[in-house]
Design an enzyme around this catalytic site. Structure first.
Site, PDB file in Angstrom:
ATOM      1  N   GLY A   1       3.158   1.544   8.096  1.00 48.61           N
ATOM      2  CA  GLY A   1       3.463   2.249   9.330  1.00 48.61           C
ATOM      3  C   GLY A   1       3.182   1.706  10.609  1.00 48.61           C
ATOM      4  CB  ALA A   2       5.160   1.527  13.828  1.00 44.24           C
TER       5      ALA A   2
ATOM      6  NE  ARG B   1       6.741  -5.196   7.429  1.00 42.73           N
ATOM      7  CZ  ARG B   1       6.737  -4.018   6.726  1.00 42.73           C
ATOM      8  NH1 ARG B   1       5.587  -3.194   6.228  1.00 42.73           N
ATOM      9  NH2 ARG B   1       8.016  -3.304   6.880  1.00 42.73           N
TER      10      ARG B   1
ATOM     11  CD  GLN C   1       7.477   2.967   1.700  1.00 37.87           C
ATOM     12  OE1 GLN C   1       8.505   3.263   0.935  1.00 37.87           O
ATOM     13  NE2 GLN C   1       7.618   1.952   2.235  1.00 37.87           N
TER      14      GLN C   1
ATOM     15  CG  ASP D   1       8.698   0.948  11.610  1.00 38.67           C
ATOM     16  OD1 ASP D   1       7.969   0.398  11.342  1.00 38.67           O
ATOM     17  OD2 ASP D   1       9.278   2.005  11.179  1.00 38.67           O
TER      18      ASP D   1
ATOM     19  CG  ASN E   1      11.891   5.591  10.576  1.00 36.38           C
ATOM     20  OD1 ASN E   1      10.683   5.060  10.921  1.00 36.38           O
ATOM     21  ND2 ASN E   1      12.142   6.679   9.683  1.00 36.38           N
ATOM     22  CE  LYS E   2      10.070   1.534   5.393  1.00 37.30           C
ATOM     23  NZ  LYS E   2       9.519   0.382   5.236  1.00 37.30           N
TER      24      LYS E   2
END
Length: 346
Positions: free
Chosen positions: A62-63, A96, A197, A238, A248-249
């Site tokens: 999670g950013a 990351r 997740q 993110d 994002n994811k």
């Protein structure tokens, strides 16, 4: 880095039941999200390398949470060696690369250090980053919930709750606030392959909060939209480029396309530190790719032929024109444009 049960000496910033990041001054205690929901286990990180390994290994994700953990990691490095700033910064920044919050937090810490601050001042700054994130999440929860009408049916992706942040959550924080206001009829959370997740973490948080929710396969959401009236897709971010394009994811872009096709509104919720104004558009956002075994294996068991290769990007980019609202603690951008982004962040 050692595994341990949480101690009674709680140096946490907030009193939420879910505390993924606990600062103990001599070490950083991280809830190992890889083993949830079946096991609650904490990792004790005593060096910047430990923290970087936890970030890269997805123990913390999670950013916003990544940025907070990295800030504490710098403190650990400098307590051990005041000359370690450059090496620790590089190690943590590489853990990351897509999450802009990571570099934002590290740059904030390094800037203070170059101005002559001591390690105690850097520790206070890391705690401030943690506290600010919680306050921002609570504010975003209010702003995002104001866009949601009573009886709403919502879709969310990945995990954007207390586990991914300093507390309360970004996209899931909006859902938590809307639920507290009596507005939520149902939440559908995607499983979020390949790390699941959504199935492991978001489902757990929703259950802890007593929010009505159902799990849905990532590939079934478009079909769901043909069967039920969905009001909003609500996701985190993110990195957000200067024009509003959002990383994002992986799977978020597909959700945005399906939402537009079916008349469902699409909301991105992220703190202002997620914006990267030096990045003009989504084509310039670095997209992390991870090992093929995350797709070809599941918990060590092969699910594809031996030696089979895989394309495994962790993130995708949703173009700004598919986003109805970006919510950050400074306000709401509806139908984002470069001008609107600049105006909000000025």
């Amino acid at each position: 880095m050692s595994a341990a049960s949480p101690s009674a000496a709680d140096a946490g910033v907030h009193a939420d039941a879910v505390q993924p990041i606990v600062w103990e001054r001599t070490h950083l205690r991280l809830l190992d999200q890889r083993v949830l929901p079946t096991d609650v286990r904490y990792l004790d990180c005593r060096t910047a390398d430990d923290v970087a390994a936890a970030i890269h290994g997805m123990a913390v994700r999670g950013a916003p949470a990544i940025g907070i953990a990295a800030a504490y990691g710098l403190v650990l490095a400098l307590r051990a060696d005041p000359g370690a700033m450059d090496a620790a910064f590089a190690t943590l920044a590489a853990s990351r690369p897509t999450a802009v919050n990571l570099r934002w937090a590290l740059e904030r810490m390094r800037r203070l250090w170059t101005q002559g601050a001591d390690v105690d001042a850097l520790e206070a700054e890391a705690v401030a980053i943690h506290e600010e994130d919680l306050a921002q999440n609570l504010r975003m929860g209010e702003l995002g919930a104001a866009l949601i009408a009573p009886g709403a049916r919502l879709v969310t992706h990945c995990n954007t709750g207390a586990l991914a942040t300093g507390g309360h959550g970004t996209a899931l924080g909006v859902i938590r606030t809307a639920h507290a206001q009596g507005k939520v009829a149902m939440v559908y959370n995607g499983e979020t392959r390949p790390w699941l997740q959504g199935a492991r973490l978001t489902a757990w948080e929703l259950q802890q909060e007593g929010i009505p929710a159902r799990l849905v396969a990532d590939g079934a959401v478009a079909h769901l939209m043909t069967r039920e009236k969905i009001d909003w897709v609500i996701v985190g971010a993110d990195r957000i480029a200067a024009n509003g394009d959002t990383a994002n994811k992986i799977g978020t872009y597909a959700l945005a396309v399906a939402a537009r096709r079916h008349g469902v509104r699409f909301m991105v919720v992220a703190p202002s530190g997620t914006f990267d104004l030096d990045c003009p558009d989504g084509s310039q956002i670095p997209i992390e790719e991870r090992t093929a075994t995350e797709l070809t294996e599941f918990r060590g068991q092969a699910v594809a032929p031996a030696g089979y290769d895989a394309f495994n990007p962790v993130f995708d980019v949703t173009p700004a024109e598919l986003i109805d609202a970006i919510v950050c603690e400074r306000g709401v951008i509806e139908n984002p444009t470069p001008e609107a982004v600049r105006a909000l962040l000025a």
